[in-house]
Design an enzyme around this catalytic site. Structure first.
Site, short mmCIF file in Angstrom:
data_model
loop_
_atom_site.label_atom_id
_atom_site.label_comp_id
_atom_site.label_asym_id
_atom_site.label_seq_id
_atom_site.Cartn_x
_atom_site.Cartn_y
_atom_site.Cartn_z
N LYS A 57 25.58 49.48 72.92
CA LYS A 57 24.53 50.44 72.54
C LYS A 57 23.36 50.46 73.51
CE LYS A 57 25.47 50.09 67.61
NZ LYS A 57 25.65 51.26 66.77
N GLY A 117 30.07 49.54 62.67
CA GLY A 117 30.34 49.28 61.25
C GLY A 117 29.14 48.74 60.50
N GLY A 118 27.95 49.00 61.03
CA GLY A 118 26.73 48.56 60.34
C GLY A 118 26.45 47.07 60.44
N GLU A 126 14.84 49.41 67.25
CA GLU A 126 14.53 50.85 67.27
C GLU A 126 13.53 51.16 66.17
OE1 GLU A 126 18.07 53.14 66.52
OE2 GLU A 126 18.88 52.80 68.51
N LYS A 127 12.83 52.26 66.33
CA LYS A 127 12.01 52.80 65.24
C LYS A 127 12.96 53.20 64.11
CE LYS A 127 8.58 54.81 63.14
NZ LYS A 127 7.60 53.90 62.53
N TYR A 128 12.62 52.88 62.87
CA TYR A 128 13.46 53.28 61.74
C TYR A 128 12.91 54.55 61.11
CZ TYR A 128 16.29 53.07 57.54
OH TYR A 128 17.18 53.38 56.55
N GLU A 185 26.59 60.91 68.26
CA GLU A 185 25.85 60.81 66.99
C GLU A 185 24.35 60.93 67.22
OE1 GLU A 185 28.90 58.09 64.35
OE2 GLU A 185 27.13 57.09 65.16
N ARG A 218 36.35 57.78 70.61
CA ARG A 218 37.66 57.77 69.93
C ARG A 218 37.68 58.92 68.92
NH1 ARG A 218 35.28 56.31 65.14
NH2 ARG A 218 33.73 54.70 65.31
N ARG A 233 35.20 60.01 51.11
CA ARG A 233 36.00 58.82 51.43
C ARG A 233 36.29 58.09 50.12
NH1 ARG A 233 34.14 56.04 57.08
NH2 ARG A 233 33.57 57.95 58.16
P1 ADP Z 1 26.98 51.45 63.56
O1 ADP Z 1 27.50 51.70 64.95
O2 ADP Z 1 26.92 50.01 63.20
O3 ADP Z 1 27.67 52.28 62.52
P2 ADP Z 1 24.77 53.29 63.97
O4 ADP Z 1 23.82 53.09 65.07
O5 ADP Z 1 25.82 54.35 64.18
O6 ADP Z 1 25.44 51.91 63.59
O7 ADP Z 1 23.97 53.63 62.65
C1 ADP Z 1 24.60 53.75 61.39
C2 ADP Z 1 23.65 54.40 60.41
O8 ADP Z 1 22.46 53.62 60.26
C3 ADP Z 1 23.15 55.78 60.82
O9 ADP Z 1 24.04 56.79 60.46
C4 ADP Z 1 21.84 55.88 60.07
O10 ADP Z 1 22.03 56.23 58.73
C5 ADP Z 1 21.33 54.45 60.10
N1 ADP Z 1 20.42 54.27 61.25
C6 ADP Z 1 20.72 53.74 62.45
N2 ADP Z 1 19.64 53.72 63.26
C7 ADP Z 1 18.63 54.26 62.56
C8 ADP Z 1 17.25 54.52 62.83
N3 ADP Z 1 16.70 54.22 64.01
N4 ADP Z 1 16.51 55.11 61.86
C9 ADP Z 1 17.05 55.43 60.68
N5 ADP Z 1 18.33 55.20 60.35
C10 ADP Z 1 19.12 54.62 61.27
#
Ligand code: ADP
Length: 454
Positions: free
Chosen positions: A116, A164-165, A200-202, A275, A292, A339
């Site tokens: 990332k 996967g979070g 990151e900023k949330y 994304e 993918r 899902r």
């Molecule tokens: P992973 O690759 O583990 O699935 P992602 O970066 O794709 O992680 O993020 C998964 C989800 O987490 C996003 O769809 C969003 O809902 C939430 N998220 C991730 N980063 C942020 C952020 N900076 N601010 C708010 N929500 C976030």
């Protein structure tokens, strides 16, 4: 075109790939673990090879066993599906060095988008807007505190190698940040063998909107509109739809152009997804690129009329993709996907594996189900809890919600616990129906089902 391919996956995606291959006149080889010997993906393939024990590391992640299976069955290409080895650059390289085509992008694209932090660096150079945050791994506690001070709370800690979070933590204050850094690093090390995390900023009022891209090796690269994946639990998608209720044609064009720029930055070909987070004011920010086919690709197929898995195979064979020009891409009607997971959602979404005794699938106009289960099948505790993807298609959003609601009412998967009743509740929710929701939809309205909320 290939004569025979190997499908290095299991479950519904293995069956999905098998369908595309057979329709293209290609023979298929399934691989399976000892836990999957009675699985439907084994039955539908022309040949099948057992590649090891039930644990993923012994079978679906076992590169030497998969390559041996490919060699003894004399296939020309391998489709990795999603998950397992789909985003493993080393695997893509091993395939190519054995003169087996990898049905996906180049190992270099996978590598550059797989991490990332590296991906952020790459797309930043291509002027793609990024979620505000750091570009380097968090060095220590003071470093983390300084970054959070600059970004202002809330912030989110992420594993650079994440997916996967896993390794993600939302923090609202210094105390939580300091303790969460350590746990996120430990979790990242255990899950990915790489403890690097960044911040990151949330965004609290945001939507997950992603753009499907498709490119071939003849210089064609287009986007196939957006999917809205805002309805999530624990940052994992539950419901997806296309088009997004928050995206108009002008924004679609803009996001599509930016997604193509991101893909071009890594010389992308094959199917991929860029994304973004989309905020209330229409600003959007790059989150990551998945190199993918995605779980939710089917809803894009429903609104564009394309078969993305066939396109993947055609592209890997070195042929030009079916649609080459952006203005030829269609967007007809509205598609939704629920899902269906084998989970006890009322008990913190705990996995609910076991034997399915009664199974009745909805059908009728506007319904597509991609699944690997049926009556008598066992949902294994070793793998992902998703048992089916229920997709619906309608002329517009109101229409597709009606189709999906009645399909969910028909669906029977017993006696294991599934997310079907939760989907029934969501589809009847007025906020969902209006399309005015953010990623906090599930924690805010269905938080009673979640023990720990981040
Ligand atoms: P992973 O690759 O583990 O699935 P992602 O970066 O794709 O992680 O993020 C998964 C989800 O987490 C996003 O769809 C969003 O809902 C939430 N998220 C991730 N980063 C942020 C952020 N900076 N601010 C708010 N929500 C976030």
């Amino acid at each position: 075109m290939f004569k025979k391919i190997l499908i290095a996956n299991r479950g519904e995606v293995a069956i999905r790939i098998n369908r595309a291959a057979h329709e293209l006149g290609i023979k298929t080889v399934a691989v399976y673990s000892q836990a999957d010997k009675d699985s439907l993906h084994v039955r539908v393939a022309d040949e099948a090879v057992c590649i090891g024990g039930p644990l993923p590391k012994d079978s679906y992640l076992n590169i030497p066993a998969i390559i041996s299976a490919a060699e003894i069955t004399d296939v020309e290409a391998i489709h990795p599906g999603y998950g397992f080895l789909a985003e493993n650059a080393h695997f893509a390289e091993v395939c190519e060095s054995c003169e087996i085509k990898f049905i996906g992008p180049s190992a270099d694209s996978i590598r550059r988008m797989g991490d990332k932090m590296a991906a952020r660096e790459t797309v930043k150079k291509a002027s793609v807007p990024l979620v505000p945050g750091s570009y380097e791994r968090v060095k220590d506690k003071d470093d983390a505190l300084q970054i959070a001070k600059r970004l202002k709370y809330p912030v989110i800690i992420k594993a650079s190698a994440g997916g996967g979070g896993k390794g993600m933590r939302v923090c609202h204050n210094d105390v939580r940040l300091v303790s969460a850094i350590m746990t996120a690093e430990r979790e990242a090390e255990a899950a990915f063998g790489n403890s690097a995390v960044y911040i990151e900023k949330y965004f609290e009022k945001t939507r997950h909107v992603e753009i499907q891209v498709l490119g071939d090796r003849h210089g064609n690269l287009i986007h196939l509109n957006e999917r809205d994946c805002t309805i999530q639990r624990r940052h994992q998608k539950l419901i997806e739809e296309s088009p997004s209720p928050a995206v108009d044609p002008k924004l679609r064009r803009k996001m599509g152009e930016v997604a193509i720029k991101a893909a071009q930055a890594v010389n992308y070909f094959n199917a991929g997804t860029v994304e973004f987070l989309l905020n209330e004011d229409g600003s959007f920010y790059f989150l990551e690129m998945n190199t993918r086919i995605q779980v939710e690709h089917g809803i894009t197929e429903l609104v564009t009329g394309l078969d993305l898995v066939k396109e993947q195979i055609i592209i890997a064979a070195g042929l030009p993709m079916t649609i080459k020009k952006q203005d030829k891409v269609q967007l007809n009607g509205h598609a939704l996907e629920c899902r269906i997971n084998a989970e006890d959602y009322q008990n913190n979404f705990a996995p609910s594996p076991g034997r399915i005794d009664r199974y009745y699938a909805p059908g009728g106009p506007g319904i597509r189900i991609d699944t690997h289960v049926a009556a008598g099948q066992v949902v294994s505790p070793y793998y992902d809890s998703m048992v089916a993807k229920l997709m619906a298609y309608g002329k517009d959003r109101d229409d597709v919600i009606k189709v999906m609601t009645r399909a969910l009412d028909e669906y029977i998967v017993e006696p294991i616990k599934t997310t079907i009743p939760l989907h029934r509740e969501i589809l009847r929710n007025p906020i969902f129906k209006r399309g005015q929701f953010y990623t906090d939809f599930i924690p805010r309205l269905f938080g009673k089902y979640l023990k720990e909320q981040s």
